[in-house]
Enzyme design. Structure first.
Site, PDB file in Angstrom:
ATOM      1  CG  ASP A  34      -2.045  -0.943   1.109  1.00 42.80           C
ATOM      2  OD1 ASP A  34      -2.105  -1.614   0.057  1.00 42.80           O
ATOM      3  OD2 ASP A  34      -2.856  -1.036   2.051  1.00 42.80           O
ATOM      4  CG  PHE A  37      -1.188   1.845  -4.899  1.00 44.23           C
ATOM      5  CD1 PHE A  37      -1.366   1.173  -6.106  1.00 44.23           C
ATOM      6  CD2 PHE A  37      -2.078   2.850  -4.564  1.00 44.23           C
ATOM      7  CE1 PHE A  37      -2.413   1.505  -6.961  1.00 44.23           C
ATOM      8  CE2 PHE A  37      -3.123   3.194  -5.407  1.00 44.23           C
ATOM      9  CZ  PHE A  37      -3.290   2.514  -6.608  1.00 44.23           C
ATOM     10  CG  ASP A  38      -1.110   5.079  -0.463  1.00 45.69           C
ATOM     11  OD1 ASP A  38      -1.918   4.803  -1.369  1.00 45.69           O
ATOM     12  OD2 ASP A  38      -1.319   4.851   0.742  1.00 45.69           O
ATOM     13  CB  SER A  83      -9.094   7.216 -37.408  1.00 45.34           C
ATOM     14  OG  SER A  83      -8.107   6.776 -38.289  1.00 45.34           O
ATOM     15  CG  LEU A  84     -12.874  10.676 -40.120  1.00 49.54           C
ATOM     16  CD1 LEU A  84     -13.635  11.911 -39.663  1.00 49.54           C
ATOM     17  CD2 LEU A  84     -13.475  10.137 -41.408  1.00 49.54           C
ATOM     18  CD  GLU A 113     -21.685  14.515 -40.173  1.00 44.34           C
ATOM     19  OE1 GLU A 113     -21.008  14.055 -39.232  1.00 44.34           O
ATOM     20  OE2 GLU A 113     -22.368  13.821 -40.933  1.00 44.34           O
ATOM     21  CE  LYS A 115     -11.761  14.807 -36.296  1.00 46.20           C
ATOM     22  NZ  LYS A 115     -11.487  14.531 -34.907  1.00 46.20           N
ATOM     23  CG  ASP A 117     -11.952  17.761 -28.776  1.00 43.68           C
ATOM     24  OD1 ASP A 117     -11.542  16.603 -28.992  1.00 43.68           O
ATOM     25  OD2 ASP A 117     -11.237  18.660 -28.309  1.00 43.68           O
ATOM     26  NE  ARG A 136     -11.158   4.872 -33.561  1.00 41.07           N
ATOM     27  CZ  ARG A 136      -9.907   4.461 -33.736  1.00 41.07           C
ATOM     28  NH1 ARG A 136      -9.149   4.240 -32.698  1.00 41.07           N
ATOM     29  NH2 ARG A 136      -9.421   4.270 -34.945  1.00 41.07           N
ATOM     30  CD  GLU A 173     -16.298  12.170 -30.880  1.00 43.95           C
ATOM     31  OE1 GLU A 173     -16.491  11.181 -31.633  1.00 43.95           O
ATOM     32  OE2 GLU A 173     -15.167  12.592 -30.584  1.00 43.95           O
ATOM     33  CE1 TYR A 225     -18.902   8.979 -35.688  1.00 41.57           C
ATOM     34  CE2 TYR A 225     -18.871  10.844 -34.173  1.00 41.57           C
ATOM     35  CZ  TYR A 225     -18.396   9.602 -34.564  1.00 41.57           C
ATOM     36  OH  TYR A 225     -17.423   8.989 -33.840  1.00 41.57           O
ATOM     37  CE  LYS A 288     -19.042  11.816 -41.311  1.00 38.23           C
ATOM     38  NZ  LYS A 288     -19.987  11.667 -40.211  1.00 38.23           N
ATOM     39  CE  LYS A 312      -7.211  17.181 -35.372  1.00 33.00           C
ATOM     40  NZ  LYS A 312      -7.289  16.099 -34.468  1.00 33.00           N
ATOM     41  CB  CYS A 406       2.241  35.310   2.588  1.00 28.12           C
ATOM     42  SG  CYS A 406       0.543  35.666   2.111  1.00 28.12           S
ATOM     43  CB  CYS A 409      -0.175  38.072   5.809  1.00 26.12           C
ATOM     44  SG  CYS A 409       0.451  36.386   5.817  1.00 26.12           S
ATOM     45  CB  CYS A 424       0.220  31.957   3.259  1.00 25.18           C
ATOM     46  SG  CYS A 424       0.092  32.999   4.720  1.00 25.18           S
ATOM     47  CB  CYS A 430      -3.116  35.101   5.639  1.00 21.72           C
ATOM     48  SG  CYS A 430      -2.759  35.480   3.926  1.00 21.72           S
TER      49      CYS A 430
HETATM   50  S1  IVH Z   1     -17.239  10.089 -38.867  1.00 18.74           S
HETATM   51  C1  IVH Z   1     -15.872   6.298 -40.837  1.00 18.74           C
HETATM   52  N1  IVH Z   1     -18.135  12.379 -37.959  1.00 18.74           N
HETATM   53  O1  IVH Z   1     -13.364  11.900 -35.195  1.00 18.74           O
HETATM   54  C2  IVH Z   1     -16.343   7.563 -40.244  1.00 18.74           C
HETATM   55  N2  IVH Z   1     -16.341  11.366 -36.816  1.00 18.74           N
HETATM   56  O2  IVH Z   1     -10.752  10.726 -36.602  1.00 18.74           O
HETATM   57  C3  IVH Z   1     -15.902   7.734 -38.878  1.00 18.74           C
HETATM   58  N3  IVH Z   1     -15.584  12.626 -34.841  1.00 18.74           N
HETATM   59  O3  IVH Z   1     -13.186   8.539 -34.263  1.00 18.74           O
HETATM   60  C4  IVH Z   1     -16.139   8.951 -38.165  1.00 18.74           C
HETATM   61  N4  IVH Z   1     -17.016  14.280 -34.998  1.00 18.74           N
HETATM   62  O4  IVH Z   1     -14.530  10.092 -32.771  1.00 18.74           O
HETATM   63  C5  IVH Z   1     -17.244  11.401 -37.796  1.00 18.74           C
HETATM   64  N5  IVH Z   1     -19.049  14.413 -37.266  1.00 18.74           N
HETATM   65  C6  IVH Z   1     -18.174  13.429 -37.093  1.00 18.74           C
HETATM   66  C7  IVH Z   1     -17.250  13.430 -36.038  1.00 18.74           C
HETATM   67  C8  IVH Z   1     -16.336  12.380 -35.924  1.00 18.74           C
HETATM   68  C9  IVH Z   1     -16.022  13.766 -34.293  1.00 18.74           C
HETATM   69  C10 IVH Z   1     -14.448  11.832 -34.317  1.00 18.74           C
HETATM   70  C11 IVH Z   1     -14.736  10.380 -34.124  1.00 18.74           C
HETATM   71  C12 IVH Z   1     -13.736   9.629 -34.936  1.00 18.74           C
HETATM   72  C13 IVH Z   1     -12.687  10.669 -35.197  1.00 18.74           C
HETATM   73  C14 IVH Z   1     -12.091  10.432 -36.562  1.00 18.74           C
END
Ligand code: IVH
Length: 671
Positions: A34, A37-38, A83-84, A113, A115, A117, A136, A173, A225, A288, A312, A406, A409, A424, A430
């Site tokens: 422990d 760990f701490d 992913s994109l 669309e 994106k 976060d 994912r 998302e 999405y 898309k 992005k 401080c 004070c 302080c 203070c």
């Molecule tokens: S479409 C095959 N649409 O971005 C299509 N993704 O790098 C897959 N994300 O993992 C995703 N907004 O978590 C899509 N309007 C949107 C999105 C979106 C955020 C994220 C999603 C994905 C990542 C892709």
């Protein structure tokens, strides 16, 4: 250590600690003492305080009470979660558009669309019901987080409308709105927990929590999405978005159909400015190809679809001049450095100040007065100084020196072992500490006193009207003198005195929270008030008795004991008591509906689909049953919902206590 090494060390600690937790809680085979760990956990906490930007959402500091009790089941995705492709510039988008035109001709549209976060989630529906929610993960398989996701109100458990297939997957998302992020982070700070660096980390950390009841307290949202079905139901992505909306899913109202790449670029430019007005963070836009047949024709690379791309936005940063560093002394005495900047426009707001976190951060940046600094506003609310442009350093500039005494004070600052912050120690003398404590006491979440605000407290302190919390309750004796103060009319004084008088009705738990005892946040105060019922029992509780209470660990227990040990604190409590404040929990009056549960003791644990825990508690009590606060031999039944903590489960099983569902409870009552 270089920054790279620091991040590496933090990630290593997260991995190691999570593995030790798994060994301890799941395998029941502790692999470390422990103490060790701490020590590691403390090192991680300190690094996270100094370098919040490197905080890992999987960190054990982001889990409630450090209780890691459940492993999520790994589930393979029916359709991989891809992913994109990413780009940061216009030319790449024009090239993308060219490639598409070469492959499928000119007759197509784009869906643009935002994106979002957050973190992507795959939802499976069968027979119109949500059956599974999976993260994912590595794209091929992820964690089954269904019970947590079921607490998200914008994800339907049951679909509405018509025309949905019997079995399908839908993706979106999961994210947290900025306002909720700020509120919850403030609460974490009040409870002395490490705050999350940004809403994305908060959302990701929340989805991976072990306790779904805690997840339910943290509002998440989800934008859909993408829809995956075995048979093609719609001709286009746009059509499917309209349909899923009619089934009850949350789609973003800003989605837009565009027919040319120039329209897309306009959309990008529009949202680059307007994104700061949204209530949530986006980090770009997604483009898309709309038609499903055309998507099919374009196909996929190994990692991403050829029919979509993400643009992005760059992190918002700007250069400005550091005018001076000032030091803020908080209610706990912690001294926080603040960069006062030449005002500059950043991400839609004028920035004048940025956080410097602590002395280590000043060292890391190697700051000099008059330095030109790079300020960034990412997902974080408070901008931060990320780097110094040393080329622009004025000749003869003085190095920024963290003070040794401080600034308010003059007391010599101390740095408790293992902490990064300097404090302080003059908590009695203070001014900002005293004012901060009284301001905390009157604040909305504590005593919520009407007619008096933080600034008034400061003015009253300066004029000598209040020097400690209890002085608020003798203010009515000074009515005449108060009338002489600037900006204080008869009416505002009457309002304030009425507000103070009324606060005497505030429940014990609020008074306890209002005292500002270190580590005693709102939830802890509630638990303590419910368990000990009155201040005398709490005052005389031993370390063992305190730690026996659900969610009260040694750190909190020690802080309580140290607080009550001081004569000045006990004097304050006595004064407040003599003024009529509540130091006893009021028992809720129970209206008996029947006696089917008379003589039986229950505990309620986990999350229930149809009832809150409080509703079940009321139900049990109204049929004569009693609720116990911990598992013991006196217990007759555990009413368990989803995600009951394994340690509780184990204890109940050991004692042979029957575990029943909410439905079985209703049957016992005859409902
Ligand atoms: S479409 C095959 N649409 O971005 C299509 N993704 O790098 C897959 N994300 O993992 C995703 N907004 O978590 C899509 N309007 C949107 C999105 C979106 C955020 C994220 C999603 C994905 C990542 C892709």
């Amino acid at each position: 250590m270089s920054l790279f090494d620091i991040k590496d060390r933090m990630d290593t600690l997260v991995k190691e600690l999570n593995q030790h937790n798994y060994n301890y809680y799941v395998l029941a085979q502790p692999s470390i003492s422990d103490f060790e760990f701490d020590k590691k956990l403390e090192e991680l906490i300190e690094l996270e305080k100094s370098y919040p930007e490197y905080q890992n959402p999987d960190s054990p500091t982001q889990k409630v009470g450090g209780e890691i009790t459940k492993e999520f089941q790994t589930v393979k995705h029916r359709w991989p979660m891809l992913s994109l492709g990413n780009t940061y510039n216009e030319q790449d988008l024009r090239d993308f558009d060219e490639r598409i035109r070469k492959a499928i001709g000119n007759d197509f549209e784009y869906v643009c669309e935002l994106k979002f976060d957050g973190l992507s989630m795959s939802l499976t529906y069968q027979g119109g019901k949500l059956v599974r929610a999976v993260t994912r993960g590595d794209g091929t398989q992820g964690d089954d987080v269904t019970s947590n996701v079921k607490t998200i109100r914008t994800i339907p458990h049951r679909l509405s409308g018509t025309g949905y297939p019997d079995d399908f997957e839908i993706r979106g998302e999961v994210f947290m709105h900025r306002a909720a992020f700020e509120r919850l982070n403030r609460e974490r700070l009040e409870n002395d927990e490490v705050p999350y660096a940004n809403p994305r980390n908060f959302a990701a950390g929340t989805v991976k929590l072990q306790d779904s009841a805690e997840v339910a307290k943290r509002p998440l949202d989800c934008f859909i999405y993408f829809l995956y079905t075995e048979q093609r139901l719609f001709r286009s992505h746009w059509e499917s978005l309209q349909a899923v909306k009619s089934w009850g899913f949350h789609t973003c109202e800003h989605n837009k159909l565009c027919s040319t790449i120039d329209d897309v670029l306009d959309f990008i430019q529009y949202w680059d400015e307007k994104r700061h007005d949204l209530s949530y963070d986006i980090d770009g836009i997604v483009l898309k190809v709309n038609g499903y047949a055309q998507q099919e024709e374009l196909g996929f690379t190994a990692k991403s679809p050829r029919w979509a791309i993400a643009y992005k936005y760059k992190a918002q940063e700007v250069e400005t001049v550091l005018e001076k560093v000032t030091y803020q002394v908080g209610r706990t005495g912690a001294v926080t450095p603040v960069a006062n900047l030449k005002p500059v426009l950043l991400a839609g707001t004028t920035v004048k100040r940025a956080t410097l976190h602590n002395a280590n951060e000043i060292e890391r940046l190697d700051l000099y007065e008059g330095d030109t600094v790079l300020v960034e506003k990412g997902g974080e609310i408070i901008p931060k100084v990320i780097a110094v442009n040393t080329l622009k350093r004025p000749a003869g500039a003085a190095k920024v020196q963290y003070p040794t005494s401080c600034p308010e004070c003059g007391s010599t600052l101390i740095r408790p072992e293992g902490e990064v912050a300097y404090y302080c120690p003059n908590d009695e003398g203070c001014p900002p500490q005293i004012v901060g404590r009284i301001q905390h006491f009157i604040s909305r979440k504590a005593m919520n006193i009407d007619g008096i605000g933080a600034e008034t407290i400061e003015a009253f302190y300066r004029q000598g009207f209040v020097k400690q919390i209890s002085d608020l309750y003798t203010l009515h004796e000074k009515r005449e003198s108060l009338m002489g103060l600037e900006r204080f009319g008869e009416k505002s004084i009457t309002n304030m005195l009425e507000g103070i008088e009324k606060s005497k009705e505030m429940p014990f738990e609020k008074v306890l929270f209002g005292l500002g005892i270190r580590f005693v946040g709102e939830t802890v105060a509630k638990k303590l008030a419910a368990h000990f019922q009155n201040i005398d029992r709490l005052l005389s509780a031993s370390l063992e008795e305190l730690t026996a209470v659900d969610e009260i660990g040694e750190r909190i227990a020690e802080s309580l004991i140290a607080y009550f040990d001081q004569a000045k604190h006990r004097e304050q409590l006595n004064l407040l008591k003599s003024y009529g404040l509540q130091f006893e929990s009021l028992q809720k009056e129970i209206v008996l509906e029947g006696d089917q549960l008379a003589g039986l003791n229950f505990i309620i644990s986990g999350v229930f689909e149809n009832y809150s825990r409080d509703e079940l508690k009321d139900l049990i009590e109204s049929y004569g049953g009693k609720i116990l606060s911990s598992i013991s031999g006196k217990l007759n039944y555990v009413v368990a919902g989803d995600n009951m903590g394994p340690s509780k489960l184990e204890k109940a099983q050991k004692l042979g206590i029957p575990i029943i569902s909410d439905e079985e409870l209703l049957k016992m009552i005859g409902l």
